[in-house]
Design an enzyme around this catalytic site. Structure first.
Site, PDB file in Angstrom:
ATOM      1  N   VAL A  14       0.835  -1.204   0.000  1.00 11.97           N
ATOM      2  CA  VAL A  14       0.000   0.000   0.000  1.00 11.97           C
ATOM      3  C   VAL A  14       0.874   1.260   0.000  1.00 11.97           C
ATOM      4  CG1 VAL A  14      -0.233   0.390   2.512  1.00 11.97           C
ATOM      5  CG2 VAL A  14      -2.136   0.969   0.976  1.00 11.97           C
ATOM      6  N   SER A  15       2.157   1.106   0.348  1.00 14.78           N
ATOM      7  CA  SER A  15       3.052   2.253   0.509  1.00 14.78           C
ATOM      8  C   SER A  15       3.852   2.521  -0.761  1.00 14.78           C
ATOM      9  CB  SER A  15       3.995   1.972   1.689  1.00 14.78           C
ATOM     10  OG  SER A  15       5.173   2.725   1.582  1.00 14.78           O
ATOM     11  N   PRO A  16       3.653   3.706  -1.391  1.00 16.15           N
ATOM     12  CA  PRO A  16       4.400   4.006  -2.611  1.00 16.15           C
ATOM     13  C   PRO A  16       5.901   4.170  -2.338  1.00 16.15           C
ATOM     14  CG  PRO A  16       3.137   5.934  -1.918  1.00 16.15           C
ATOM     15  CD  PRO A  16       2.724   4.795  -1.027  1.00 16.15           C
TER      16      PRO A  16
END
Length: 211
Positions: A14-16
């Protein structure tokens, strides 16, 4: 050369910023004297335990994040697309099933861990897919080179206590090292763990471990 340095990367798809850190470390593992260990964990658990909030909750920080991620994606040549709409999308989709699936591959067929994790990021950030849906998870797995049989078996494993506990334990381990967000990079050097937060501290990591 001295012994190799173990570098752990705690990440959630979910973390870019985790994707950026992942790609850079995957490249540098062939250049630096390091053993890279990918540690799939759950960002939601870390945020809850530490009282942290997503950066986009603060409007000015959200504005900066959009520019920052675009610049970094271009610089590192990672096909990451981000827009303001993604802030709502992230809050509306859970990556728990995806991270359990990635954990299951780590426990059974770790040689697929890197391509599978990358494919989840591509689907979520480049193609805007809902990776919480079982059919999309299976499609990601096929694209990463897993057989239909293996993919199906892993999908069944995500509801098992073994997989749930492993993801929980890895998340708790990141918190013990001092993580409050992702990516959390931990280098074990001179008998000590050194925590680096984010994907823009990697030259500092190199300097600390003598690269």
């Amino acid at each position: 050369r001295m012994g190799r340095t173990l570098v752990e990367l705690f990440y959630d798809v979910v973390s870019p910023y985790s994707w950026l850190g992942f790609e850079v470390l995957c490249r540098y593992q062939h250049i630096w004297n390091i053993d890279l260990r990918l540690r799939p964990a759950f960002l939601g658990g870390i945020m809850q335990a530490t009282g942290n909030k997503p950066p986009a909750m603060l409007p000015k920080r959200g504005e900066y994040l959009l520019k920052d991620v675009k610049r970094m994606a271009k610089y590192y040549q990672v096909p990451l697309q981000i827009s303001r709409d993604d802030f709502q999308r992230i809050l509306g989709i859970s990556t728990l099933a995806a991270m359990r699936f990635i954990t299951a591959i780590d426990m059974t067929q770790p040689q697929y861990l890197e391509p599978l994790s990358r494919e989840f990021w591509i689907r979520f950030w480049s193609q805007r897919e809902d990776i919480s849906q079982p059919e999309n998870i299976l499609s990601v797995a096929r694209q990463a080179g897993l057989s239909s049989e293996l993919s199906q078996k892993l999908l069944e494993m995500i509801s098992s206590p073994e997989v749930k506990n492993r993801l929980k334990e890895t998340t708790e381990e990141a918190i013990k090292y001092g993580a409050f967000g992702m990516p959390a990079v931990v280098a074990h050097f001179n008998g000590e763990p050194h925590l680096f937060f984010g994907s823009d501290r990697l030259e500092l990591l190199g300097s600390v471990i003598g690269e």
